[in-house]
Design an enzyme around this catalytic site. Structure first.
Site, PDB file in Angstrom:
ATOM      1  NE  ARG A  59      12.964  -1.341 -20.823  1.00 28.79           N
ATOM      2  CZ  ARG A  59      11.857  -1.548 -21.541  1.00 28.79           C
ATOM      3  NH1 ARG A  59      10.943  -2.396 -21.120  1.00 28.79           N
ATOM      4  NH2 ARG A  59      11.672  -0.911 -22.678  1.00 28.79           N
ATOM      5  CE1 TYR A 112       4.174 -12.937   1.910  1.00 30.52           C
ATOM      6  CE2 TYR A 112       4.092 -11.999  -0.299  1.00 30.52           C
ATOM      7  CZ  TYR A 112       4.734 -12.155   0.915  1.00 30.52           C
ATOM      8  OH  TYR A 112       5.940 -11.536   1.122  1.00 30.52           O
ATOM      9  CG  ASP A 184       2.048 -17.976  -4.319  1.00 31.28           C
ATOM     10  OD1 ASP A 184       2.951 -18.778  -4.593  1.00 31.28           O
ATOM     11  OD2 ASP A 184       2.207 -17.031  -3.527  1.00 31.28           O
ATOM     12  CE  LYS A 209       9.570 -17.055   0.168  1.00 35.41           C
ATOM     13  NZ  LYS A 209       9.343 -15.909  -0.721  1.00 35.41           N
TER      14      LYS A 209
END
Length: 395
Positions: A59, A112, A184, A209
Site C-alpha cells: 500500500r 475546478y 493545481d 491529463k
C-alpha cells in the site's frame, strides 16, 4: 547518469527522459516494469523491525510507484512527491493534509468545480471556512487574509475561463502570513510552469491529463517544496489508505518520457487553431493565454515557459440547437470530459457560471477545446464544417 558521477545541469527535455530510472530496479530494461505485490517478505526479525513503511507493504507503493514519485519531484525541484488515484484525490488530499478545524482557506473563484463542491461540503463539515477570491487579485489577496488563514489555493490558468494568476505575488503575501500556497498545475505541468520556483508549497497535478497522455489511466500527484511539507501531507495520505496501482504508475512513467515533445506539438497546433478561431464571425473571443492579445497573455509570457492545448472559445449569441448541430457532426473533435490526451476534444460549457467573488462576462455560449496531436489543418477543417452547420441551423 551513471552511479557516482557528478550531477550535470541539463535541459528539462533531457531530464524528462531519464528521471526516475534505476538500472537496479529495471534489471537492465529501459523502462522500470510494474512491480505488482502487496506482501513483502523478510528473512530475519531484525529486518522486519527495521523496515520502513515504503518497503514493508504494498500500500505504501512499489518500486514502480516510487520511480514515478522520484521523477516528478526531480522535474519540479521538490523534496518529494506522492501519488494518488486521480487529480481530484490529489487536490482533496493536499487540502485535508493542510487544514484543521477552525482554519480558513482562500480559494480561487475560477477553481475546478468539484473542488468548490468539496470546500462547500466536506471542509464545511470539518468547520473549515472557505472564502472565494478573484483570480486576478494578485497581491491584493492580502486584504482577504485572516488570522486563521492556513491555505491559499491557486489554479492558473483558471478552470473554464483561463485567467492567469500572479502566482509570485500571491506566494509572497501568503508566506508573510504563514499560509501554504497550493496550486493545481495540471494545465502547464512542471515543464511549462516551475511552480515551486515561483514560491508554491504544494504543486498538484492530474497526471491523467498530459503526463499519462494517452487517455488510458487515472492518476494524480502532489509535489512538496520541502521535506517537512512532504512528511506532513504524506502522514495524512497514509492515514487515508490512499494507494495507486503499479500498472497506472507504469503508464505515468511511460507517458512522462514523451511529455516534452507532446506539449510542444500541443502548443504549436493549438496556436494555429486558436488564431483561426479568432477570425471566425461566429466567435466573440478565444480564451487562450498563449495567444497574443488574449486575456492574461502578458502575465503568461512573463512566468510560463509554454502552453498546453486546452483553451476556451466564447461564441456570439446563438441557439442551443445550433450548437448541437455543430457538435453532433464533428469528425475529429469528439466530446469528452477529460483532456490532455493525444485526441482532440470539444464540449459546451457555461464558463464562470458557478463563480461568486468575481462574475465574468464570458457569454452564454462557450466551448472548451482541447487540441490534440492531429494535424492542425485537419482540425481547422473539422471546425470549419462545424461552424457551417451552426450557421445553417441558426439561420
Amino acid at each position: 547518469m551513471s552511479e557516482g558521477s557528478e550531477p550535470i545541469s541539463m535541459h528539462q527535455q533531457t531530464n524528462v527522459t531519464h528521471v526516475g530510472r534505476d538500472a537496479k530496479l529495471s534489471n537492465g530494461l529501459v523502462n522500470i516494469p510494474p512491480y505488482r505485490g502487496s506482501t513483502v517478505l523478510f528473512d530475519k526479525v531484525e529486518q522486519l523491525k527495521s523496515s520502513s513503511g515504503h518497503r514493508a507493504y504494498g500500500r505504501w507503493g512499489t518500486p514502480t510507484n516510487r520511480a514515478l514519485e522520484s521523477a516528478l519531484a526531480e522535474l519540479e525541484g521538490g523534496a518529494n512527491a506522492m501519488l494518488t488515484p486521480s487529480g481530484l484525490s490529489a487536490i482533496t488530499t493536499a487540502l485535508l493534509g493542510s487544514v484543521k478545524p477552525g482554519d480558513h482557506v482562500l480559494m480561487v473563484d475560477s477553481v475546478y468545480p468539484p473542488v468548490r463542491s468539496f470546500c462547500d461540503t466536506v471542509l464545511k463539515k470539518m468547520n473549515v471556512d472557505t472564502t472565494y477570491y478573484p483570480p486576478l487579485a494578485g497581491a491584493g489577496i492580502a486584504e482577504l487574509i485572516q488570522p486563521n488563514t492556513t491555505v491559499v489555493y491557486t489554479e492558473s490558468p483558471g478552470s473554464g475561463t483561463f485567467e492567469v494568476q500572479d502566482i509570485p505575488s500571491i506566494c509572497a503575501v501568503a508566506r508573510a502570513a504563514g499560509a501554504r500556497v497550493l496550486m493545481d498545475n495540471t494545465w502547464s505541468t512542471a515543464l511549462l510552469f516551475p511552480a515551486l520556483e515561483h514560491g508554491v508549497d504544494l504543486s498538484i497535478h492530474s497526471l491523467t491529463k498530459y503526463v499519462v497522455g494517452h487517455s488510458d489511466a487515472l492518476l494524480g500527484a502532489i509535489v512538496a517544496r520541502t521535506r517537512e511539507l512532504y512528511l506532513d501531507v504524506r502522514a495524512f495520505h497514509g492515514a487515508l489508505g490512499i494507494t495507486v496501482s503499479p500498472d497506472d504508475a507504469f503508464l505515468g512513467l511511460r507517458g512522462l518520457r514523451t511529455l516534452s515533445v507532446r506539449l510542444k506539438q500541443h502548443q504549436e497546433s493549438a496556436l494555429q487553431v486558436a488564431q483561426w478561431l479568432r477570425e471566425q464571425p461566429q466567435v466573440r473571443e478565444v480564451l487562450y493565454p498563449a495567444l497574443p492579445g488574449a486575456r492574461g497573455h502578458e502575465l503568461w509570457k512573463r512566468d510560463f515557459k509554454g502552453a498546453s492545448g486546452l483553451f476556451g472559445v466564447v461564441l456570439h449569441p446563438t441557439s442551443e440547437a445550433a450548437v448541437i448541430a455543430m457538435l453532433d457532426g464533428m469528425r475529429l473533435f469528439k466530446m469528452g470530459f477529460s483532456w490532455g490526451g493525444f485526441e482532440s476534444l470539444i464540449i459546451p460549457v457555461k464558463a464562470g457560471s458557478h463563480r461568486l467573488a468575481s462574475p465574468i462576462s464570458a457569454g452564454d455560449v462557450c466551448l472548451r477545446v482541447h487540441v490534440g496531436l492531429e494535424h492542425p489543418q485537419d482540425l481547422i477543417a473539422d471546425l470549419g464544417a462545424g461552424f457551417q452547420r451552426l450557421s445553417a441551423c441558426a439561420a
